[in-house]
Design a protein around this motif. Structure first.
Motif, PDB file in Angstrom:
ATOM      1  N   LEU A  13       0.837  -1.214   0.000  1.00 56.01           N
ATOM      2  CA  LEU A  13       0.000   0.000   0.000  1.00 56.01           C
ATOM      3  C   LEU A  13       0.866   1.255   0.000  1.00 56.01           C
ATOM      4  CD1 LEU A  13      -2.875  -0.870   2.518  1.00 56.01           C
ATOM      5  CD2 LEU A  13      -3.157  -0.157   0.157  1.00 56.01           C
ATOM      6  N   ILE A  14       1.929   1.212   0.793  1.00 56.23           N
ATOM      7  CA  ILE A  14       2.821   2.377   0.863  1.00 56.23           C
ATOM      8  C   ILE A  14       3.464   2.617  -0.509  1.00 56.23           C
ATOM      9  CG2 ILE A  14       4.924   3.305   1.947  1.00 56.23           C
ATOM     10  CD1 ILE A  14       4.134   1.654   4.458  1.00 56.23           C
ATOM     11  N   LEU A  15       3.901   1.513  -1.141  1.00 58.49           N
ATOM     12  CA  LEU A  15       4.491   1.644  -2.488  1.00 58.49           C
ATOM     13  C   LEU A  15       3.480   2.226  -3.475  1.00 58.49           C
ATOM     14  CD1 LEU A  15       6.606  -1.600  -3.002  1.00 58.49           C
ATOM     15  CD2 LEU A  15       7.420   0.768  -2.981  1.00 58.49           C
ATOM     16  N   SER A  16       2.228   1.772  -3.368  1.00 60.34           N
ATOM     17  CA  SER A  16       1.171   2.307  -4.257  1.00 60.34           C
ATOM     18  C   SER A  16       1.007   3.809  -4.045  1.00 60.34           C
ATOM     19  CB  SER A  16      -0.164   1.630  -3.985  1.00 60.34           C
ATOM     20  OG  SER A  16      -0.010   0.248  -3.959  1.00 60.34           O
ATOM     21  N   GLY A  17       1.073   4.210  -2.788  1.00 66.94           N
ATOM     22  CA  GLY A  17       0.966   5.637  -2.475  1.00 66.94           C
ATOM     23  C   GLY A  17       2.108   6.421  -3.080  1.00 66.94           C
ATOM     24  N   ILE A  23       2.627   9.746 -10.508  1.00 62.63           N
ATOM     25  CA  ILE A  23       1.747   9.691 -11.693  1.00 62.63           C
ATOM     26  C   ILE A  23       1.390  11.124 -12.087  1.00 62.63           C
ATOM     27  CG2 ILE A  23      -0.545   9.017 -12.533  1.00 62.63           C
ATOM     28  CD1 ILE A  23      -0.377   6.526 -10.861  1.00 62.63           C
ATOM     29  N   PRO A  24       1.615  11.504 -13.354  1.00 68.57           N
ATOM     30  CA  PRO A  24       1.320  12.889 -13.756  1.00 68.57           C
ATOM     31  C   PRO A  24      -0.159  13.232 -13.542  1.00 68.57           C
ATOM     32  CG  PRO A  24       2.449  11.696 -15.498  1.00 68.57           C
ATOM     33  CD  PRO A  24       2.103  10.699 -14.462  1.00 68.57           C
ATOM     34  N   HIS A  25      -0.394  14.518 -13.352  1.00 68.14           N
ATOM     35  CA  HIS A  25      -1.746  14.960 -13.000  1.00 68.14           C
ATOM     36  C   HIS A  25      -2.518  15.360 -14.260  1.00 68.14           C
ATOM     37  CE1 HIS A  25      -4.456  16.191  -9.798  1.00 68.14           C
ATOM     38  NE2 HIS A  25      -4.813  17.187 -10.570  1.00 68.14           N
ATOM     39  N   LEU A  31      -7.501   8.304 -13.893  1.00 73.10           N
ATOM     40  CA  LEU A  31      -8.223   7.033 -13.902  1.00 73.10           C
ATOM     41  C   LEU A  31      -7.341   5.918 -13.340  1.00 73.10           C
ATOM     42  CD1 LEU A  31     -10.906   5.716 -14.891  1.00 73.10           C
ATOM     43  CD2 LEU A  31      -9.694   5.197 -17.008  1.00 73.10           C
ATOM     44  N   TYR A  32      -6.062   5.917 -13.799  1.00 76.00           N
ATOM     45  CA  TYR A  32      -5.122   4.903 -13.296  1.00 76.00           C
ATOM     46  C   TYR A  32      -4.900   5.080 -11.797  1.00 76.00           C
ATOM     47  CZ  TYR A  32      -4.057   3.574 -18.076  1.00 76.00           C
ATOM     48  OH  TYR A  32      -4.154   3.114 -19.351  1.00 76.00           O
ATOM     49  N   ARG A  33      -4.795   6.337 -11.404  1.00 82.69           N
ATOM     50  CA  ARG A  33      -4.542   6.611  -9.983  1.00 82.69           C
ATOM     51  C   ARG A  33      -5.712   6.114  -9.132  1.00 82.69           C
ATOM     52  NH1 ARG A  33      -4.109  12.108  -9.888  1.00 82.69           N
ATOM     53  NH2 ARG A  33      -5.897  12.357  -8.505  1.00 82.69           N
ATOM     54  N   LYS A  34      -6.912   6.371  -9.605  1.00 86.92           N
ATOM     55  CA  LYS A  34      -8.090   5.948  -8.844  1.00 86.92           C
ATOM     56  C   LYS A  34      -8.184   4.415  -8.805  1.00 86.92           C
ATOM     57  CE  LYS A  34      -9.655   9.848  -7.487  1.00 86.92           C
ATOM     58  NZ  LYS A  34      -9.570  10.149  -6.044  1.00 86.92           N
ATOM     59  N   CYS A  35      -7.815   3.770  -9.915  1.00 87.37           N
ATOM     60  CA  CYS A  35      -7.798   2.295  -9.941  1.00 87.37           C
ATOM     61  C   CYS A  35      -6.831   1.775  -8.880  1.00 87.37           C
ATOM     62  CB  CYS A  35      -7.359   1.793 -11.310  1.00 87.37           C
ATOM     63  SG  CYS A  35      -8.653   1.909 -12.517  1.00 87.37           S
ATOM     64  N   LEU A  36      -5.679   2.450  -8.805  1.00 88.90           N
ATOM     65  CA  LEU A  36      -4.666   2.053  -7.833  1.00 88.90           C
ATOM     66  C   LEU A  36      -5.196   2.211  -6.408  1.00 88.90           C
ATOM     67  CD1 LEU A  36      -1.744   1.084  -8.055  1.00 88.90           C
ATOM     68  CD2 LEU A  36      -0.993   3.438  -7.755  1.00 88.90           C
ATOM     69  N   VAL A  37      -5.905   3.305  -6.165  1.00 86.35           N
ATOM     70  CA  VAL A  37      -6.430   3.580  -4.820  1.00 86.35           C
ATOM     71  C   VAL A  37      -7.406   2.483  -4.385  1.00 86.35           C
ATOM     72  CG1 VAL A  37      -7.907   5.167  -3.503  1.00 86.35           C
ATOM     73  CG2 VAL A  37      -6.105   6.080  -4.939  1.00 86.35           C
ATOM     74  N   GLY A  96     -13.933   8.378  -2.421  1.00 93.05           N
ATOM     75  CA  GLY A  96     -13.161   9.531  -2.887  1.00 93.05           C
ATOM     76  C   GLY A  96     -12.936   9.560  -4.395  1.00 93.05           C
ATOM     77  N   LEU A  97     -13.666   8.735  -5.139  1.00 87.32           N
ATOM     78  CA  LEU A  97     -13.429   8.661  -6.597  1.00 87.32           C
ATOM     79  C   LEU A  97     -13.652  10.007  -7.287  1.00 87.32           C
ATOM     80  CD1 LEU A  97     -14.956   5.238  -7.735  1.00 87.32           C
ATOM     81  CD2 LEU A  97     -12.561   5.908  -7.673  1.00 87.32           C
ATOM     82  N   HIS A  98     -14.539  10.830  -6.745  1.00 88.08           N
ATOM     83  CA  HIS A  98     -14.846  12.115  -7.399  1.00 88.08           C
ATOM     84  C   HIS A  98     -13.723  13.126  -7.185  1.00 88.08           C
ATOM     85  CE1 HIS A  98     -15.878  12.741  -3.213  1.00 88.08           C
ATOM     86  NE2 HIS A  98     -15.701  14.037  -3.435  1.00 88.08           N
ATOM     87  N   GLU A  99     -12.889  12.859  -6.188  1.00 87.38           N
ATOM     88  CA  GLU A  99     -11.884  13.861  -5.811  1.00 87.38           C
ATOM     89  C   GLU A  99     -10.664  13.754  -6.730  1.00 87.38           C
ATOM     90  OE1 GLU A  99     -11.738  14.393  -1.614  1.00 87.38           O
ATOM     91  OE2 GLU A  99      -9.667  15.091  -1.710  1.00 87.38           O
ATOM     92  N   LYS A 100     -10.254  14.885  -7.245  1.00 86.94           N
ATOM     93  CA  LYS A 100      -9.162  14.868  -8.223  1.00 86.94           C
ATOM     94  C   LYS A 100      -7.797  15.040  -7.562  1.00 86.94           C
ATOM     95  CE  LYS A 100     -12.046  16.952 -11.818  1.00 86.94           C
ATOM     96  NZ  LYS A 100     -13.194  17.440 -11.039  1.00 86.94           N
ATOM     97  N   CYS A 101      -7.787  15.169  -6.273  1.00 88.25           N
ATOM     98  CA  CYS A 101      -6.550  15.553  -5.594  1.00 88.25           C
ATOM     99  C   CYS A 101      -5.549  14.406  -5.478  1.00 88.25           C
ATOM    100  CB  CYS A 101      -6.909  16.072  -4.204  1.00 88.25           C
ATOM    101  SG  CYS A 101      -5.480  16.500  -3.274  1.00 88.25           S
ATOM    102  N   LYS A 102      -4.360  14.642  -6.002  1.00 91.65           N
ATOM    103  CA  LYS A 102      -3.292  13.641  -5.969  1.00 91.65           C
ATOM    104  C   LYS A 102      -2.777  13.448  -4.540  1.00 91.65           C
ATOM    105  CE  LYS A 102       0.758  14.296  -8.254  1.00 91.65           C
ATOM    106  NZ  LYS A 102       1.666  14.332  -9.414  1.00 91.65           N
ATOM    107  N   ILE A 103      -2.720  14.557  -3.811  1.00 91.62           N
ATOM    108  CA  ILE A 103      -2.181  14.489  -2.437  1.00 91.62           C
ATOM    109  C   ILE A 103      -3.060  13.581  -1.581  1.00 91.62           C
ATOM    110  CG2 ILE A 103      -1.690  15.851  -0.358  1.00 91.62           C
ATOM    111  CD1 ILE A 103      -1.140  18.228  -2.231  1.00 91.62           C
ATOM    112  N   THR A 104      -4.375  13.728  -1.712  1.00 97.93           N
ATOM    113  CA  THR A 104      -5.281  12.898  -0.912  1.00 97.93           C
ATOM    114  C   THR A 104      -5.082  11.425  -1.230  1.00 97.93           C
ATOM    115  OG1 THR A 104      -6.910  14.680  -0.848  1.00 97.93           O
ATOM    116  CG2 THR A 104      -7.718  12.483  -0.360  1.00 97.93           C
ATOM    117  N   ASP A 105      -5.018  11.096  -2.517  1.00 96.34           N
ATOM    118  CA  ASP A 105      -4.861   9.688  -2.917  1.00 96.34           C
ATOM    119  C   ASP A 105      -3.558   9.113  -2.378  1.00 96.34           C
ATOM    120  OD1 ASP A 105      -7.247   9.838  -4.205  1.00 96.34           O
ATOM    121  OD2 ASP A 105      -6.402  10.164  -6.197  1.00 96.34           O
TER     122      ASP A 105
END
Lengths: 583, 121
Positions: A13-17, A23-25, A31-37, A96-105
């Protein structure tokens, strides 16, 4: 060849974070980031299952500077927390899928990973490492709440880092008394190290007078952030208590106080996320009390309560988060009548409220009763525990007040505030729907609660659906609702008012701050006075020297050669004396 | 630190009477004043029923207070009343203006977060 089964699953999980952070914004990569989350917690749960079923109870052994570290331990106790954190990670990810924030993910993944890794660690130093990582990663979720959350975030970080430092000192002292072993097993209070570790856990767990960070930071975090924060830190602390302090008597009394005092604060609080934070504190009290009792029934109750509590508390925070998302505020004084606009959210909130209040057929009914029953059973041997049982019943009525009635009533019913908004976004509804389904399923009499009981560390013979349990629990709940209706009718129920309710943090936020300001002011005054005195002293010395050595000074005046000879001889003698004694 | 500002996107104003969620329409009676006024009879009836059943099925592991019929109902009722009646003195003791600490208080924009954009996004 790397043996993946020797790696603590939290690391994935830490590595995924960390991957999320690079991952570029762009809308596409989001979409990839949210899949990862969402997928990373599923993979982590899979790895926990793989390790648990392959009989690797202890793994990831590392030796650093002569200290043996056990970075992985999966047994009946830690496995429950591991699965629970993965489950809630998935729900939070969907929410949190609606949230676009990279920091939160990124922060959410690293934070949940640190919590999983912490509960699956087998020694105190590894625990310390992930203990601090949870603090550092989670503060970003607080800061995502906006500028008004900055100071709360700093206080949150300071207290949690302090907690980690105390844990480390306690671990070192504890190891000294245990032949240098940092193994994380039963700790107890036999030495100073045990007390320090308990204090560190107490900060994270919200012991009385150490609890303020929760009500300070959680309501100020971002919408998704609060939901995530409510799930991990305090439950990780409960795990460490359940691992290291089972049967420690002092916890019974601490837990009982924890169940009661938040009830009063929650009543007068206007911000519903803060009400839920007090409610969280109150629920933690039941768990701490159960750990203090320490019987098999009590520990089963604690573990079960942790499991369902994370789900229904998240559900409540999610529903209030959805309200904030649509309406813009969580203040009870500004809300009311929202069931007209957000009926599905209202239904989910009611399920969460019923679950926390322990209504039959809803989650806490099958778990909280185990803790209260264990206290009553033990009270047959120690009558003081009847007082504790009475406090727990009092607190149960309090739970009904703040979480069972106040939160749904003032948000969705009460007077119509006239706000007409859209229903929550689909992803929030899916997450809330899943959580609500779990609240029902895990208390279902035919095959539901049995599945929950199968996860518990000891064999669970407890039968929650007995006539007396259902009837007496309903007596308590119906009486509380009747009292609410009566008090509301008679006008004795207090109206919600916008205000800041002072808590124990007043001592450092106001008193301490004012004290520091006074010290600063005093120091500046003292500094100015010292400067004046020094300046006038320098002035006097300068004046004297000027009077003696300057061109108009006394030494410049014409003097008889005899006097000059005497002076020169005197200086020579002085130099000779100094040189003699110095040598 | 992230800053949020109001989106320039205009939001359609809602009509208080018409913009009700279709799922909520069958439950609008919940807001009826008569229903609210008489709601107390539901929990009260349930309470009486549970006290009566409790007389027939007493606790298997009774606490000292369980000798009183309807003990849990009494605990629930008086605990709840005590908690609520403490609100007034507590409020007068602990309540301060929202800007007491000077940190901007809790989230309370005059508009929905939904219509805000984050400068960091």
């Amino acid at each position: 060849m790397i043996d993946f089964l020797q790696i603590n699953p939290g690391i994935w999980l830490i590595l995924s974070g960390l991957i999320c952070t690079i991952i570029p914004h762009t809308p596409f990569t989001q979409l990839y980031r949210k899949c990862l989350v969402v997928c990373a917690p599923i993979f982590t749960a899979f790895m926990i299952t793989q390790i648990f079923t392959s009989d690797i109870a202890i793994g990831g052994l590392i030796s650093i500077a002569g200290i043996e570290l056990t970075t992985l331990r999966i047994d009946n106790l830690s496995m429950v927390w591991g699965y629970l954190f993965c489950l809630i990670g998935i729900l939070n990810g969907i929410y949190g899928l609606h949230e676009k924030c990279k920091i939160t993910d990124s922060a959410a993944l690293i934070y949940s990973g640190a919590a999983v890794a912490g509960v699956l660690s087998g020694d105190l130093l590894t625990l310390f490492l992930f203990w601090e990582l949870t603090a550092i990663s989670s503060v970003f979720l607080v800061w995502r709440g906006g500028e008004h959350a900055y100071a709360a975030g700093v206080r949150y970080l300071a207290l949690h880092v302090l907690s980690g430092v105390i844990l480390l000192i306690g671990a070192v002292i504890h190891a000294k008394f245990n032949g240098g072993s940092y193994a994380f097993n039963h700790i107890g209070l036999q030495n100073l190290g045990g007390w320090l570790i308990l204090l560190a856990i107490g900060i994270k767990c919200g012991f009385p007078f150490l609890h303020m960070w929760m009500q300070d930071a959680y309501p100020k975090a971002s919408i998704t952030g609060t939901v995530i924060l409510s799930a991990f830190t305090t439950k990780m602390a409960i795990y460490t208590l359940a691992r290291g302090y089972v049967g420690t008597d002092i916890l019974i009394y601490i837990g009982a106080v924890m169940t009661c005092f938040p009830v009063f604060f929650a009543l007068v609080e206007n911000d519903l996320r803060r009400v839920l934070s007090f409610s969280l504190n109150n629920q933690l009290g039941f768990m701490v009390c159960g750990i203090g009792i320490g019987t098999e029934l009590a520990i089963n109750g604690v573990v079960g309560q942790v499991f369902v509590h994370v789900i229904f508390k998240s559900l409540l925070f999610m529903s209030i988060g959805a309200v904030i998302y649509r309406v813009g505020t969580a203040k009870a004084s500004e809300l009311g009548g929202l069931f007209r606009s957000m009926p599905i959210t209202a239904l989910f909130c009611l399920i969460g409220a019923g679950s926390i209040a322990a209504f039959p057929l809803l989650a806490a009914f099958v778990t909280k009763a185990m803790i209260i029953s264990s206290v009553i059973y033990e009270a047959h041997h120690n009558s003081v525990l009847y007082l504790i049982a009475a406090m727990l019943l009092f607190a149960s009525a309090g739970v009904m007040e703040h979480s069972g009635i106040k939160v749904p009533y003032f948000t969705f019913f009460s007077h119509d505030s006239g706000r007409r908004v859209k229903e929550a976004p689909w992803n929030m509804l899916v997450a809330m729907g899943l959580a609500a389904s779990l609240c029902i399923f895990l208390a279902f009499p035919w095959g539901g609660y049995q599945m929950l009981y199968n996860l518990l560390p000891y064999e669970a013979n407890y039968k929650p659906y007995t006539v007396d349990h259902v009837v007496f629990q309903l007596q308590l709940l119906f009486a509380a609702i009747t009292a609410f209706c009566l008090l509301k009718k008679s006008g004795l129920y207090p109206a919600e008012k916008r205000s800041e309710i002072l808590d124990f943090d007043w001592f450092y936020r106001k008193c301490g701050f004012d004290l520091l300001k006074s010290i600063n002011l005093g120091w500046n005054t003292l500094d100015a006075k010292i400067s004046n005195i020094t300046r006038s002293a320098y002035g006097s010395v300068n004046k004297c020297l000027y009077g003696v050595f300057s061109p108009i000074g006394s030494f410049s005046k014409a003097a008889p050669s005899g006097l000059a000879s005497v002076m020169t001889a005197a200086m020579l003698i002085l130099v000779l004396i100094i040189v003699y004694f110095v040598r | 630190m992230s800053l949020i500002k109001k989106s320039s996107q205009q939001v359609k104003p809602f009509d208080k009477e018409r913009d009700i969620h279709p799922f909520a329409i069958p439950f609008l009676w919940l807001g009826n004043k008569k229903v609210i006024k008489n709601f107390i009879w539901i929990p009260f009836s349930g309470l009486i029923l549970m006290i009566l059943i409790g007389l027939l099925y007493p606790q298997k592991h009774p606490a000292p207070w369980d000798v009183i019929p309807g003990s849990w109902a009494l605990i629930g009722f008086f605990s709840y009343c005590l908690i609520v009646l403490c609100a007034k003195p507590l409020t007068s003791l602990l309540a301060q203006p929202e800007d007491y600490y000077g940190e901007g208080g809790l989230l309370d924009p005059e508009f929905s977060v939904e219509n805000m954009v984050d400068e960091n996004d």
